[in-house]
Design an enzyme around this catalytic site. Structure first.
Site, PDB file in Angstrom:
ATOM      1  N   SER A 148       0.840  -1.201   0.000  1.00 53.99           N
ATOM      2  CA  SER A 148       0.000   0.000   0.000  1.00 53.99           C
ATOM      3  C   SER A 148       0.874   1.251   0.000  1.00 53.99           C
ATOM      4  CB  SER A 148      -0.949  -0.052   1.196  1.00 53.99           C
ATOM      5  OG  SER A 148      -2.019   0.845   1.040  1.00 53.99           O
ATOM      6  N   ASP A 277      -9.394  -6.360  -4.394  1.00 53.99           N
ATOM      7  CA  ASP A 277      -8.956  -5.174  -3.649  1.00 53.99           C
ATOM      8  C   ASP A 277      -9.943  -4.032  -3.861  1.00 53.99           C
ATOM      9  OD1 ASP A 277      -7.623  -3.026  -2.492  1.00 53.99           O
ATOM     10  OD2 ASP A 277      -5.662  -3.614  -3.270  1.00 53.99           O
ATOM     11  N   HIS A 305      -7.391  -6.095  -0.170  1.00 55.88           N
ATOM     12  CA  HIS A 305      -6.217  -5.221  -0.045  1.00 55.88           C
ATOM     13  C   HIS A 305      -5.244  -5.718   1.021  1.00 55.88           C
ATOM     14  CE1 HIS A 305      -3.987  -1.509  -0.522  1.00 55.88           C
ATOM     15  NE2 HIS A 305      -4.051  -1.274   0.779  1.00 55.88           N
TER      16      HIS A 305
END
Length: 336
Positions: A148, A277, A305
């Protein structure tokens, strides 16, 4: 039964019951205590030590295991509003002989936090490079892993300091121009309210909603545990929400940092993405693979995610296998 024996049994039972009741009561009153004990227990079980290192007047907090050896060391960068301990689920499945380092990103958890600092991707890269120099990790190239926000920083780091990196693993990275907007990005654009960010929960209910947003797998988590997860975050929420961190990450100077520099990445690169995601759309995987020669893409079915939480064993295997078998010029896409 002899009265003395009865008394002994009652005393022994009471002695055992008191700490159990005390622990249960403290969990009900202070649920964050159990979460902190959980992290402490797994760090100890997995042989991870908490350490601090200074670069000038700046302090980095990190956990580490082992020493540099013939295999490349691993440096792992977490995502926004998370911390170094999020990697413990993956560490559990990594070979014990590997040298591992998981650092709290700038402004997070035990690393220095200041409203005066710049938290754009480029500035975070400079800080992480300072950390790497402080622990002499760049004496030889290492394997950099980021997820991320940490994936954005990891990718830009690899572009700016190519000599430091022998392998790069990007897990659902931020910092791209995604062909498709995710559910999270749509919500952010529609609301425009930085006070109500789904990734910064302040109640047990909001924590549950965040987990639903970040995970494809629906974990059945007791409300008290959700409250504990929130309680350990609340001291940091005002910083994440009101001070520059979140705005720096999603602002113009950071929003497409990885996209702008991905063509400069020379290290063998692995891209891992959860197909479902909802935070950062999986279409970003094609964007990266088309710009990084020889990159290897792994799309994980039935995964959101939070790849490192939902598929820790698979993530660990992919990381280890990639560093063992990576070759320049290979470019293949696999469905798991």
């Amino acid at each position: 039964m002899d009265l003395d024996i009865v008394n002994m049994v009652l005393i022994a039972g009471g002695t055992l019951l008191i700490p159990i009741l005390a622990f249960t009561a403290s969990f009900l009153v202070w649920p964050a205590a159990l979460i902190n004990i959980y992290y402490w227990y797994w760090r100890r079980t997995l042989g991870m030590q908490v350490k601090y290192v200074n670069y000038g007047n700046y302090t980095f907090c990190y956990i580490t295991r082992g020493r540099p050896g013939p295999k490349p060391s691993l440096l792992m960068l977490h995502g926004f509003s998370a911390h170094k301990d999020m990697w413990l689920t993956v560490v559990k499945f990594l070979p014990k002989h590997l040298h591992l380092v998981c650092v709290d990103m700038p402004g997070h958890e035990g690393t220095t936090r200041s409203a005066l600092d710049d938290y754009t991707a480029n500035e975070q890269v400079k800080r992480i490079h300072q950390f790497v120099e402080s622990i002499n990790m760049n004496k030889k190239p290492f394997h950099l892993v980021g997820t991320s926000m940490g994936g954005n920083v990891a990718g830009v780091y690899a572009a700016q300091y190519p000599a430091d990196i022998c392998y790069l693993t990007l897990i659902c990275p931020a910092g791209l121009q995604y062909p498709n907007d995710s559910k999270f990005l749509k919500q952010l654009k529609e609301s425009g309210d930085t006070q109500k960010i789904p990734l910064i929960p302040s109640t047990a209910e909001e924590m549950g909603e965040m987990l639903k947003l970040c995970s494809y797998v629906r974990f059945k988590i007791p409300r008290q545990v959700l409250q504990g997860l929130v309680d350990v975050r609340i001291p940091h929420n005002e910083f994440y929400r009101k001070l520059p961190l979140f705005l720096d990450i999603v602002g113009e100077n950071s929003r497409y940092s990885l996209h702008e520099q991905m063509a400069k990445i020379k290290a063998p690169t692995q891209i891992i993405w959860g197909k479902q995601d909802q935070v950062l759309d999986v279409s970003g995987a094609d964007v990266l693979s088309s710009s990084i020669p020889g990159s290897q893409v792994e799309i994980l079915e039935n995964c959101g995610h939070s790849v490192v939480m939902e598929r820790p064993r698979k993530t660990a295997k992919l990381i280890v296998d990639f560093s063992s078998t990576s070759k320049d010029g290979e470019n293949h896409k696999k469905q798991d």
